[in-house]
Scaffold this active site. Sequence first.
Site, PDB file in Angstrom:
ATOM      1  CB  CYS A  17      -1.000  -0.044   1.151  1.00 27.39           C
ATOM      2  SG  CYS A  17      -2.303  -1.283   0.848  1.00 27.39           S
ATOM      3  CG  ASP A  18      -1.751   4.592  -0.685  1.00 25.03           C
ATOM      4  OD1 ASP A  18      -2.189   3.439  -0.806  1.00 25.03           O
ATOM      5  OD2 ASP A  18      -2.377   5.585  -1.054  1.00 25.03           O
ATOM      6  CB  CYS A  67      -7.931   0.218  -3.447  1.00 20.68           C
ATOM      7  SG  CYS A  67      -8.372   0.153  -1.695  1.00 20.68           S
ATOM      8  CB  SER A 105      -7.164   9.288  -2.575  1.00 20.57           C
ATOM      9  OG  SER A 105      -7.205   7.977  -3.075  1.00 20.57           O
TER      10      SER A 105
END
Length: 558
Positions: free
Chosen positions: A119-120, A191, A468
């Site tokens: 993730c990010d 995601c 985002s």
Amino acid sequence: MRSNHMKQGAQRAPQRSLLRADGLTGEQIRKPLVGIVNSFNEIVPGHIHLNSIARAVKDGVLMNGGTPLEFNVIAVCDGIAMGHEGMQYSLCTRELIADSVECMVRAHALDALVFIPNCDKVVPGMLMAAARLNLPCVFMAGGPMLSLDCDGTYRDLNSVFEAVGAYTIGSISEDELLEVEESACPTCGSCSGMFTANSMNCLSEALGLALPGNGSIPAVLSRRIHLAKRAGMQVMELLQQGITCLDILTEKSLRNALTVDMALGCSSNSALHLAAIAHEAGLPFSLDMINDVSSSTPNLCKLAPAGPHHMQDLDAAGGVYAVIKQLLDADLLDGSVMTVLGVPLSEAAKNARVRNPNVIRPVDAPYAPVGGLAVLYGNLAPKGAIVKQSAVAPEMLVHEGPARVFNGEDAATDAIFGGKVKAGDVVIIRYEGPRGGPGMREMLGCTSAIAGMHLDKEVALITDGRFSGATRGASIGHVSPEAAANGPIALIQEGDIVSIDIPAHTLTLKISDAEMEKRRAEFVPPPKKKLTGYLKRYERLVSSADKGAVFAESEFDQ
């Protein structure tokens, strides 16, 4: 081997004794020690399955004669952290991750590394650590979650945020909102759109630091486990060949990554992270490079939120290497750079091909002739601001409207959901930058509310914070200098006219220079937030967004 300094000779008997206490045999101790940097936890859906990835990586290391030693780092889920104080603790984890990896690896004299992010902030944090440590390394992500067909619509996390906006204006019922909530995130993984996590995992391939498929193979497929085993095997090949991170991460490979970024239409956050990675590697980077590369790179993909496709579609269409092959054939990439395959990029990509030209367009028939990101300059953003232009509706590429000014995301969110933002408005959210937030919160709640209320083609949003990767619309972030550094965004007043021209790369507050100076002379900043713990230290150390929000080496780097 680097680990020999820690484990060889009579004087190192105490160290070997402690390794034996771990259950290692003498034979295992004598082999290369390979760190498996795992970001598994039971909170983040992109990370909940990473123990199975780590097991496969360790199998690969064992198959090729190494001794794998696993340790963990933290990971924050931006989606769960969104919309409350938790988002202040997202970007700042990037530096914590880089620092903790450095400490573990240096302290235990490891020989090579396989990084397991997803993730990010975990991907760039690990990339920063890899650059610092300069060891043989391979990046092996957990992969994206699936997006499933729901009556002809393929949903993702952004669908839920936008459904909240739709529910607020009464266009869907509470039951319909629940149905979206229950179907949008159906599997583990990052995601499913070209949001920040998947952007950075794809760019790991473009940098040459990950195997083909790293960014696009869905988390739930066995191919992801196969790739993890190959990653473990390949790091041993790199160790044998003496190929380290900075043999791969170079000025040329960084420009390659920027080019692939523009072709894929990656998250605006990639600008922040590539700048930070370049800083760690000692490579030149400026926001002007983004406009330079974007102007000559066609946008070949329209993945969510910019279009209907998701990561599984990119994978089925040939993955990142299919995009790389097209860019190589068009002489838009440097094929001479080294990759973790131990061969130059041109050789690594020679068998890649596009399987679906609707997902990966040909270079001569792109979605747009310019890349996915643009940097805007003007009296409102002297040091630049970032927009994901590939996700902006054509009618919003040029826009002018009155400013609606909010000191913080919470006030803006209340106004948007309260129906106080109207068509034509330019929403200004300030004091959300790296220092002002602190932590440079993402604004997905605001942007998705605007989209869900069908205002994304009529309302622009400008902030010194971030958006985002799931954001679409005229959302302009990273405004530098930020309000907390007394940047011009702090001087905007309610009703001021703001002019946005994305094709011309301009962002203008339509007041005279004299008026700007008058306001600056009279300006009184709002009271600073009372901070404690890590945020207090972060606010004191972090630099501006145009420099990647890295820790400043002195007060003059702010």
